[in-house]
Design an enzyme around this catalytic site. Structure first.
Site, PDB file in Angstrom:
ATOM      1  N   SER A 146       0.879  -1.177   0.000  1.00  0.00           N
ATOM      2  CA  SER A 146       0.000   0.000   0.000  1.00  0.00           C
ATOM      3  C   SER A 146       0.908   1.215   0.000  1.00  0.00           C
ATOM      4  O   SER A 146       2.054   1.146   0.462  1.00  0.00           O
ATOM      5  CB  SER A 146      -0.846   0.017   1.272  1.00  0.00           C
ATOM      6  OG  SER A 146      -1.437   1.295   1.461  1.00  0.00           O
ATOM      7  N   TYR A 161      -1.427  -0.954  10.425  1.00  0.00           N
ATOM      8  CA  TYR A 161      -1.558  -1.145   8.971  1.00  0.00           C
ATOM      9  C   TYR A 161      -0.319  -0.613   8.253  1.00  0.00           C
ATOM     10  O   TYR A 161       0.275  -1.291   7.404  1.00  0.00           O
ATOM     11  CB  TYR A 161      -2.817  -0.422   8.493  1.00  0.00           C
ATOM     12  CG  TYR A 161      -3.145  -0.636   7.027  1.00  0.00           C
ATOM     13  CD1 TYR A 161      -3.796  -1.794   6.599  1.00  0.00           C
ATOM     14  CD2 TYR A 161      -2.815   0.326   6.065  1.00  0.00           C
ATOM     15  CE1 TYR A 161      -4.106  -1.988   5.254  1.00  0.00           C
ATOM     16  CE2 TYR A 161      -3.123   0.138   4.727  1.00  0.00           C
ATOM     17  CZ  TYR A 161      -3.770  -1.020   4.322  1.00  0.00           C
ATOM     18  OH  TYR A 161      -4.075  -1.204   2.990  1.00  0.00           O
ATOM     19  N   LYS A 165       2.371  -2.862   6.027  1.00  0.00           N
ATOM     20  CA  LYS A 165       2.619  -2.679   4.594  1.00  0.00           C
ATOM     21  C   LYS A 165       4.075  -2.299   4.321  1.00  0.00           C
ATOM     22  O   LYS A 165       4.637  -2.704   3.292  1.00  0.00           O
ATOM     23  CB  LYS A 165       1.649  -1.642   4.019  1.00  0.00           C
ATOM     24  CG  LYS A 165       0.177  -2.071   4.099  1.00  0.00           C
ATOM     25  CD  LYS A 165      -0.095  -3.376   3.359  1.00  0.00           C
ATOM     26  CE  LYS A 165      -1.585  -3.705   3.258  1.00  0.00           C
ATOM     27  NZ  LYS A 165      -1.852  -4.949   2.511  1.00  0.00           N
TER      28      LYS A 165
HETATM   29  P1  NDP Z   1     -11.629  -5.962   1.004  1.00  0.00           P
HETATM   30  O1  NDP Z   1     -11.920  -5.853   2.455  1.00  0.00           O
HETATM   31  O2  NDP Z   1     -12.660  -5.564   0.015  1.00  0.00           O
HETATM   32  O3  NDP Z   1     -11.162  -7.462   0.673  1.00  0.00           O
HETATM   33  C1  NDP Z   1     -10.213  -8.106   1.483  1.00  0.00           C
HETATM   34  C2  NDP Z   1     -10.207  -9.567   1.160  1.00  0.00           C
HETATM   35  O4  NDP Z   1      -9.263 -10.224   2.013  1.00  0.00           O
HETATM   36  C3  NDP Z   1     -11.539 -10.221   1.388  1.00  0.00           C
HETATM   37  O5  NDP Z   1     -11.853 -11.034   0.266  1.00  0.00           O
HETATM   38  C4  NDP Z   1     -11.319 -11.093   2.623  1.00  0.00           C
HETATM   39  O6  NDP Z   1     -12.115 -12.255   2.523  1.00  0.00           O
HETATM   40  C5  NDP Z   1      -9.834 -11.429   2.514  1.00  0.00           C
HETATM   41  N1  NDP Z   1      -9.208 -11.773   3.789  1.00  0.00           N
HETATM   42  C6  NDP Z   1      -9.080 -10.992   4.905  1.00  0.00           C
HETATM   43  N2  NDP Z   1      -8.461 -11.680   5.876  1.00  0.00           N
HETATM   44  C7  NDP Z   1      -8.172 -12.910   5.363  1.00  0.00           C
HETATM   45  C8  NDP Z   1      -7.538 -14.067   5.880  1.00  0.00           C
HETATM   46  N3  NDP Z   1      -7.057 -14.114   7.128  1.00  0.00           N
HETATM   47  N4  NDP Z   1      -7.406 -15.159   5.074  1.00  0.00           N
HETATM   48  C9  NDP Z   1      -7.883 -15.144   3.812  1.00  0.00           C
HETATM   49  N5  NDP Z   1      -8.503 -14.081   3.266  1.00  0.00           N
HETATM   50  C10 NDP Z   1      -8.646 -12.983   4.041  1.00  0.00           C
HETATM   51  O7  NDP Z   1     -10.285  -5.171   0.763  1.00  0.00           O
HETATM   52  P2  NDP Z   1      -9.642  -4.472  -0.529  1.00  0.00           P
HETATM   53  O8  NDP Z   1     -10.024  -5.166  -1.768  1.00  0.00           O
HETATM   54  O9  NDP Z   1      -9.855  -3.019  -0.379  1.00  0.00           O
HETATM   55  O10 NDP Z   1      -8.101  -4.727  -0.187  1.00  0.00           O
HETATM   56  C11 NDP Z   1      -7.380  -5.819  -0.702  1.00  0.00           C
HETATM   57  C12 NDP Z   1      -5.929  -5.590  -0.367  1.00  0.00           C
HETATM   58  O11 NDP Z   1      -5.510  -4.342  -0.911  1.00  0.00           O
HETATM   59  C13 NDP Z   1      -5.609  -5.508   1.141  1.00  0.00           C
HETATM   60  O12 NDP Z   1      -4.381  -6.146   1.404  1.00  0.00           O
HETATM   61  C14 NDP Z   1      -5.509  -4.017   1.379  1.00  0.00           C
HETATM   62  O13 NDP Z   1      -4.698  -3.723   2.485  1.00  0.00           O
HETATM   63  C15 NDP Z   1      -4.882  -3.564   0.082  1.00  0.00           C
HETATM   64  N6  NDP Z   1      -5.084  -2.142  -0.204  1.00  0.00           N
HETATM   65  C16 NDP Z   1      -6.344  -1.617  -0.318  1.00  0.00           C
HETATM   66  C17 NDP Z   1      -6.522  -0.277  -0.576  1.00  0.00           C
HETATM   67  C18 NDP Z   1      -7.868   0.354  -0.711  1.00  0.00           C
HETATM   68  O14 NDP Z   1      -7.954   1.602  -0.747  1.00  0.00           O
HETATM   69  N7  NDP Z   1      -8.947  -0.395  -0.792  1.00  0.00           N
HETATM   70  C19 NDP Z   1      -5.361   0.604  -0.739  1.00  0.00           C
HETATM   71  C20 NDP Z   1      -4.086  -0.044  -0.605  1.00  0.00           C
HETATM   72  C21 NDP Z   1      -3.965  -1.372  -0.350  1.00  0.00           C
HETATM   73  P3  NDP Z   1     -12.727 -13.042   3.808  1.00  0.00           P
HETATM   74  O15 NDP Z   1     -13.231 -11.990   4.752  1.00  0.00           O
HETATM   75  O16 NDP Z   1     -13.750 -13.913   3.191  1.00  0.00           O
HETATM   76  O17 NDP Z   1     -11.574 -13.800   4.350  1.00  0.00           O
END
Ligand code: NDP
Length: 254
Positions: A146, A161, A165
């Site tokens: 990130s 967080y 990252k």
């Molecule tokens: P979402 O919350 O929309 O999606 C996150 C996903 O991670 C979900 O599908 C969730 O599924 C899965 N997840 C969380 N914990 C676990 C676990 N322990 N094991 C397996 N799966 C897991 O997030 P985003 O799409 O926004 O973010 C995706 C990535 O991008 C993250 O790493 C985030 O930090 C990074 N990011 C996002 C930004 C943003 O502005 N949105 C900016 C910069 C980075 P489930 O709950 O079913 O496990």
């Protein structure tokens, strides 16, 4: 034609973690459209993503795997090999964010964020990298970092967080240098604010406060990450390893 082949994932198997929604869902679909068979790890399933990929003519499997569990990750990878073969590409995307100031956050919350965002990515990269190495696969691992791993974005407080990252970016460089001898490439991507369920959970006042701080004055869409991720996943990036690609509308450049 030349470019199409360079960026093609035809015949490849890609693991995408956290692809039930948000960035992971869009990227899983994009990698499938580039030709890869997709396997998804998440805690609550990714049936909708599988349907989207199948509707687009692709092949996908959703597995319930918590990336913080070595045992579940190993079992998931064994199932992946039955379904699609060993991983050629890993998009290590699963992550969470807790907005709490440091005095308000508990140590358990710190541990939870580090455990999923940093240790979880390490567990998946290590297990998949081992399979690649044992089978002589010249694979590509893309870790989700990130812009918060490079800059301290405000006004929300999220030390866990940001630290997780920053850890991902340096873990990526470390694995890239260590595994270059095996032909395995490891890179990271650092998005800025992207429209997903994670960012939609953020209060509106906070999102309004972000806008003047983003040089492009808008949030990004998950689709805008796809070209950089396809570059890193495919043969197009054969000489790129240990890199972090920032896609943030200019935030980290200020
Ligand atoms: P979402 O919350 O929309 O999606 C996150 C996903 O991670 C979900 O599908 C969730 O599924 C899965 N997840 C969380 N914990 C676990 C676990 N322990 N094991 C397996 N799966 C897991 O997030 P985003 O799409 O926004 O973010 C995706 C990535 O991008 C993250 O790493 C985030 O930090 C990074 N990011 C996002 C930004 C943003 O502005 N949105 C900016 C910069 C980075 P489930 O709950 O079913 O496990």
């Amino acid at each position: 034609m030349y470019l199409e082949e360079l960026f093609s994932l035809k015949g490849k198997a890609a693991l995408v973690t956290g692809a039930g929604r948000g960035i992971g869902q869009v990227v899983a679909l994009g990698l499938a459209k580039a030709g890869a068979a997709i396997v998804i790890f998440s805690r609550t399933g990714a049936d909708e993503t599988v349907r989207l990929i199948e509707d687009a003519g692709g092949k996908a499997l959703s597995l319930i795997v918590d990336v913080t569990s070595e045992e579940q990750v190993d079992k998931g990878l064994a199932e992946m090999m039955e379904f699609a073969g060993p991983p050629d590409v890993v998009f290590n995307n699963a992550g969470i964010c807790i907005h709490k100031d440091t005095f308000g956050a508990t140590i358990d919350q710190w541990r939870q964020v580090i455990d999923i965002n940093l240790t979880g990515e390490y567990i998946v990269a290590r297990a998949a990298g081992k399979i690649m190495h044992e089978r002589g696969i010249r694979g590509s691992i893309i870790n989700m970092a990130s812009m918060s791993g490079t800059v301290v974005n405000v006004p929300q407080w999220q030390a866990s967080y940001n630290a997780s990252k920053a850890g991902v970016i340096h873990m990526t460089r470390s694995l890239a240098v260590e595994w270059a001898q095996y032909g395995i490439r490891v890179n990271s991507i650092s998005p800025g604010y992207i429209n997903t369920p994670m960012s939609a959970d953020t209060p509106k006042e906070l999102r309004d406060a972000w806008m003047p701080l983003i040089p492009q004055n808008r949030m990004g869409e998950p689709e805008e990450l796809m070209p950089a991720i396809l570059y890193l996943a495919s043969g197009a990036s054969g000489y790129t390893t240990g890199s972090d690609i920032i896609v943030d509308g200019g935030y980290a450049a200020r």
